[in-house]
Design an enzyme around this catalytic site. Structure first.
Site, PDB file in Angstrom:
ATOM      1  N   GLY A 229      31.028  -2.949  49.410  1.00  0.00           N
ATOM      2  CA  GLY A 229      31.599  -4.254  49.089  1.00  0.00           C
ATOM      3  C   GLY A 229      30.642  -5.268  48.497  1.00  0.00           C
ATOM      4  O   GLY A 229      31.039  -6.407  48.255  1.00  0.00           O
ATOM      5  N   GLU A 267      27.264   1.636  52.798  1.00  0.00           N
ATOM      6  CA  GLU A 267      27.816   2.677  51.916  1.00  0.00           C
ATOM      7  C   GLU A 267      28.347   1.962  50.676  1.00  0.00           C
ATOM      8  O   GLU A 267      29.524   1.678  50.579  1.00  0.00           O
ATOM      9  CB  GLU A 267      28.906   3.488  52.623  1.00  0.00           C
ATOM     10  CG  GLU A 267      29.825   2.633  53.468  1.00  0.00           C
ATOM     11  CD  GLU A 267      30.964   3.396  54.104  1.00  0.00           C
ATOM     12  OE1 GLU A 267      30.831   4.595  54.334  1.00  0.00           O
ATOM     13  OE2 GLU A 267      32.006   2.756  54.368  1.00  0.00           O
ATOM     14  N   CYS A 268      27.427   1.675  49.764  1.00  0.00           N
ATOM     15  CA  CYS A 268      27.780   0.898  48.578  1.00  0.00           C
ATOM     16  C   CYS A 268      28.146   1.815  47.426  1.00  0.00           C
ATOM     17  O   CYS A 268      27.548   2.875  47.244  1.00  0.00           O
ATOM     18  CB  CYS A 268      26.595   0.038  48.157  1.00  0.00           C
ATOM     19  SG  CYS A 268      26.193  -1.215  49.381  1.00  0.00           S
ATOM     20  N   GLY A 269      29.104   1.371  46.648  1.00  0.00           N
ATOM     21  CA  GLY A 269      29.490   2.102  45.448  1.00  0.00           C
ATOM     22  C   GLY A 269      29.177   1.270  44.221  1.00  0.00           C
ATOM     23  O   GLY A 269      28.161   1.451  43.545  1.00  0.00           O
ATOM     24  N   ARG A 270      30.051   0.304  43.971  1.00  0.00           N
ATOM     25  CA  ARG A 270      29.952  -0.541  42.781  1.00  0.00           C
ATOM     26  C   ARG A 270      28.537  -1.067  42.523  1.00  0.00           C
ATOM     27  O   ARG A 270      28.009  -0.975  41.416  1.00  0.00           O
ATOM     28  CB  ARG A 270      30.897  -1.728  42.942  1.00  0.00           C
ATOM     29  CG  ARG A 270      31.010  -2.635  41.720  1.00  0.00           C
ATOM     30  CD  ARG A 270      31.868  -3.870  42.035  1.00  0.00           C
ATOM     31  NE  ARG A 270      33.107  -3.509  42.699  1.00  0.00           N
ATOM     32  CZ  ARG A 270      34.217  -3.132  42.059  1.00  0.00           C
ATOM     33  NH1 ARG A 270      34.251  -3.120  40.759  1.00  0.00           N
ATOM     34  NH2 ARG A 270      35.298  -2.793  42.734  1.00  0.00           N
ATOM     35  N   CYS A 345      49.778   2.641  23.442  1.00  0.00           N
ATOM     36  CA  CYS A 345      50.983   1.957  22.977  1.00  0.00           C
ATOM     37  C   CYS A 345      51.533   1.066  24.079  1.00  0.00           C
ATOM     38  O   CYS A 345      52.699   1.196  24.466  1.00  0.00           O
ATOM     39  CB  CYS A 345      52.025   2.979  22.574  1.00  0.00           C
ATOM     40  SG  CYS A 345      51.332   4.257  21.543  1.00  0.00           S
ATOM     41  N   TYR A 374      33.665   2.628  38.911  1.00  0.00           N
ATOM     42  CA  TYR A 374      35.120   2.455  38.785  1.00  0.00           C
ATOM     43  C   TYR A 374      35.547   2.301  37.324  1.00  0.00           C
ATOM     44  O   TYR A 374      36.410   1.494  36.995  1.00  0.00           O
ATOM     45  CB  TYR A 374      35.600   1.263  39.631  1.00  0.00           C
ATOM     46  CG  TYR A 374      35.190   1.365  41.082  1.00  0.00           C
ATOM     47  CD1 TYR A 374      35.732   2.359  41.890  1.00  0.00           C
ATOM     48  CD2 TYR A 374      34.243   0.508  41.630  1.00  0.00           C
ATOM     49  CE1 TYR A 374      35.341   2.488  43.223  1.00  0.00           C
ATOM     50  CE2 TYR A 374      33.856   0.626  42.969  1.00  0.00           C
ATOM     51  CZ  TYR A 374      34.416   1.616  43.745  1.00  0.00           C
ATOM     52  OH  TYR A 374      34.031   1.738  45.053  1.00  0.00           O
TER      53      TYR A 374
HETATM   54  C1  LIG Z   1      35.355   2.214  48.315  1.00  0.00           C
HETATM   55  C2  LIG Z   1      34.648   2.225  49.604  1.00  0.00           C
HETATM   56  C3  LIG Z   1      33.286   1.911  49.663  1.00  0.00           C
HETATM   57  C4  LIG Z   1      32.516   1.448  48.455  1.00  0.00           C
HETATM   58  O1  LIG Z   1      32.942   0.192  48.096  1.00  0.00           O
HETATM   59  P1  LIG Z   1      32.173  -0.672  46.968  1.00  0.00           P
HETATM   60  O2  LIG Z   1      32.981  -1.900  46.902  1.00  0.00           O
HETATM   61  O3  LIG Z   1      32.193   0.129  45.734  1.00  0.00           O
HETATM   62  O4  LIG Z   1      30.787  -0.891  47.484  1.00  0.00           O
HETATM   63  C5  LIG Z   1      32.663   2.007  50.877  1.00  0.00           C
HETATM   64  N1  LIG Z   1      33.335   2.376  51.994  1.00  0.00           N
HETATM   65  C6  LIG Z   1      34.644   2.670  51.967  1.00  0.00           C
HETATM   66  C7  LIG Z   1      35.318   3.088  53.219  1.00  0.00           C
HETATM   67  C8  LIG Z   1      35.344   2.600  50.784  1.00  0.00           C
HETATM   68  O5  LIG Z   1      36.649   2.878  50.771  1.00  0.00           O
END
Ligand SMILES: *Cc1c(COP(=O)(O)O)cnc(C)c1O
Length: 419
Positions: A229, A267-270, A345, A374
Site C-alpha cells: 500500500g 509486502e509491497c507491490g506498486r 473501439c 499494475y
Molecule cells: C495487492 C496486495 C499487496 C500489494 O499492494 P501494493 O499496493 O501494490 O503495495 C500486498 N498485500 C496484499 C494482501 C495485496 O492484496
C-alpha cells in the site's frame, strides 16, 4: 530515463513497424529495491507482492534482493519457485481452493494468510491429513474508525480478511486445532498511500491491535504483516512517498509499540516496481475533433489498463523521433492540451487526458512513466486481437556506469526481449 530514450531512438532507426513496448530499467529496479531493503529497521523484512508485476525477469531480478515474496495464487507461487527455490513465500488472497492450499504447502510456503474462519478450518484439515502443523497469520479486516491521523480508506467494508469483531472467536478456534499455529496477524488495509507519517501511524495502530490480542489470548507472536500500500504519486512525479522520513519515524515507533520478538513484514507491490517500467507507444494519428486534440497511439488500455482502472491521466513525455517515411507533410500539434488514446473501439480507451504538450508529431513516441506495476499485468491483452507490445528488459552493461551513445552497440547486445 536516458537509457530508455536511447533504446527508443535506436529502435526507430532500425524498425519499420510502429513502436509499442514495455521497457524496464533493471538497474534502476535493483538500486531502488536494494536501498529499501537496506534501510529498513533490523526487525523488518521487505517482501515483494508479485501480483504488481509477475514477469519472469522481474521476479528473477528481485529474488536475490528482497527478503521474500507474497503470492496470491498457486500460479504465482510456481512463478516464484521457478526463480527462487528456497526464498520465503507468503500465500494470501481470498477464496483459496484446497488444491491451492495443498500446492502451497508442497511448494514450501512459509506462512499462509487465513482470510476467514472457513479457511482456518480448511488449512487445518489439509495440514492434519499431512500430519503437519502449518503456521498461519490471521488477516484482519479492521473496522475503524482508525485513529484520526490515519487514512479514511481503511476500515470500510470489503471482502478481505476476518472482521475484527470475529477475530477473538477465530483465535479460539485456531487454538483448538493442532495442525495450525497462529503466528501473527496480517493487515493490508489501504492502497497507494503517499503520506509517510500516516503510514507509520497506521502501522502503530496495527501493532496495538496485535499486541492486544496476543496478551488477551496468550499468543506467542512472531510476525506482524503490515501489508503493502505504499503509493506512487502519478499526479506529481517529483513528489513521491518520503521513504527517508518513513524510516526515520518507523524505527522509534516500533520500539515503542511493537511487541518484543515480532518481525514486521512489508509486502509491497506498486512501490517496488512502478518506477522501473515504461510503456512506449508511437503516435499513429493526430486529429482535432470538436475542438479537442487527440493523439492515437499504437496500443492502448488493453495493454496498459492502469490509467483506466484508476481513472487518472497518466504522466508521459513526448520523445521526438526524427524519422518520417512518407512523401507528404507530417502532422503535428503545438502548445495545446492533448488526449492520448489507444486503438480500441471504445471511448474509454484513454491513457492521458487534456495534458499539455509543447509539440507532438505523428511518429513521435509517447513514453508513459511509472508503468512497471499494475500495467501489463492487469490488462486485457487480447481484446481486439492487436499484436502484443514488445517487452524489453534493459540490462546495464557490466563495469560501466554511464550510458552514452557511443556505447549503444555494446548495450544493444545486452537488450533482451522475453516475448
Ligand atoms: C495487492 C496486495 C499487496 C500489494 O499492494 P501494493 O499496493 O501494490 O503495495 C500486498 N498485500 C496484499 C494482501 C495485496 O492484496
Amino acid at each position: 530515463m536516458n537509457r530508455i530514450v536511447d533504446w527508443i531512438l535506436s529502435r526507430k532507426e532500425h524498425a519499420r513497424q510502429p513502436l509499442c513496448a514495455y521497457i524496464y530499467d533493471l538497474e534502476h529496479l535493483r538500486e531502488h529495491v536494494s536501498r529499501r531493503v537496506r534501510t529498513l529497521p533490523a526487525s523488518c523484512r521487505l517482501y515483494y507482492a508479485v501480483k504488481a508485476n509477475s514477469e519472469e525477469r522481474i521476479v528473477k531480478e528481485l529474488a536475490p534482493i528482497v527478503n521474500g515474496f507474497e503470492a496470491a495464487s498457486l500460479g504465482e507461487i510456481r512463478k516464484i519457485r521457478a526463480a527462487a527455490p528456497e526464498i520465503p513465500v507468503i500465500f494470501g488472497g481470498p477464496g483459496k481452493t484446497d488444491e491451492e492450499i495443498e500446492g502451497a504447502i508442497a511448494l514450501r510456503v512459509s506462512l499462509i494468510h487465513a482470510e476467514s474462519e472457513h479457511e482456518v478450518r480448511r488449512v487445518a484439515h489439509i495440514a492434519a491429513r499431512k500430519g503437519m502443523t502449518v503456521p498461519i497469520l490471521l488477516r484482519v479486516n479492521l473496522r475503524g474508525p482508525l485513529p484520526d491521523a490515519t487514512l479514511a480508506m481503511a476500515g470500510r467494508p470489503t471482502q478481505f480478511g476476518i472482521d475484527e469483531r470475529q477475530i477473538p472467536d477465530v483465535i479460539r478456534l485456531a487454538q483448538n486445532l493442532e495442525s495450525v499455529k497462529v503466528e501473527g496477524f496480517h493487515f493490508h488495509s489501504l492502497s497507494n498511500n503517499l503520506n509517510a507519517e500516516k503510514h507509520v501511524q497506521l502501522i502503530g495502530y496495527y501493532c496495538e491491535r496485535a499486541a492486544g490480542w496476543a496478551k488477551e489470548f496468550g499468543l506467542d507472536l512472531s510476525w506482524l504483516n503490515a501489508g503493502g500500500g505504499i503509493g506512487v504519486n502519478y499526479a506529481e512525479l517529483q513528489r513521491q512517498f518520503d521513504w527517508d522520513l518513513f524510516i526515520e519515524k518507523l524505527g522509534p515507533m516500533l520500539e515503542r509499540k511493537c511487541p518484543a520478538g515480532v518481525t514486521v513484514l512489508f509486502e509491497c507491490g506498486r512501490y517496488l516496481t512502478a518506477s522501473c517500467g515504461y510503456y512506449a507507444a508511437e503516435v499513429l494519428d493526430l486529429k482535432r475533433n470538436h475542438d479537442k486534440h487527440y493523439a492515437i497511439v499504437r496500443g492502448g488500455t488493453h495493454q496498459f489498463r492502469l490509467p483506466a482502472s484508476w481513472q487518472h491521466s497518466h504522466p508521459f513525455q513526448v520523445i521526438p523521433v526524427g524519422r518520417w517515411d512518407y512523401p507528404f507533410a507530417r502532422k503535428e500539434a503545438n502548445d495545446c492540451e492533448i488526449t492520448v488514446v489507444g486503438q480500441l473501439c471504445t471511448p474509454k480507451d484513454v491513457l492521458a487526458k487534456d495534458a499539455f504538450v509543447a509539440r507532438i508529431r505523428i511518429g513521435d513516441v509517447v513514453l508513459f512513466q511509472y508503468a512497471g506495476a499494475y500495467g501489463w499485468a492487469i490488462s486485457h491483452h487480447d481484446f481486439l486481437s492487436h499484436p502484443h507490445p514488445e517487452h524489453i528488459f534493459l540490462e546495464h552493461a557490466p563495469g560501466k556506469n554511464n550510458y552514452d551513445g557511443s556505447q549503444r552497440s555494446l548495450d544493444a547486445a545486452a537488450y533482451r526481449s522475453f516475448t
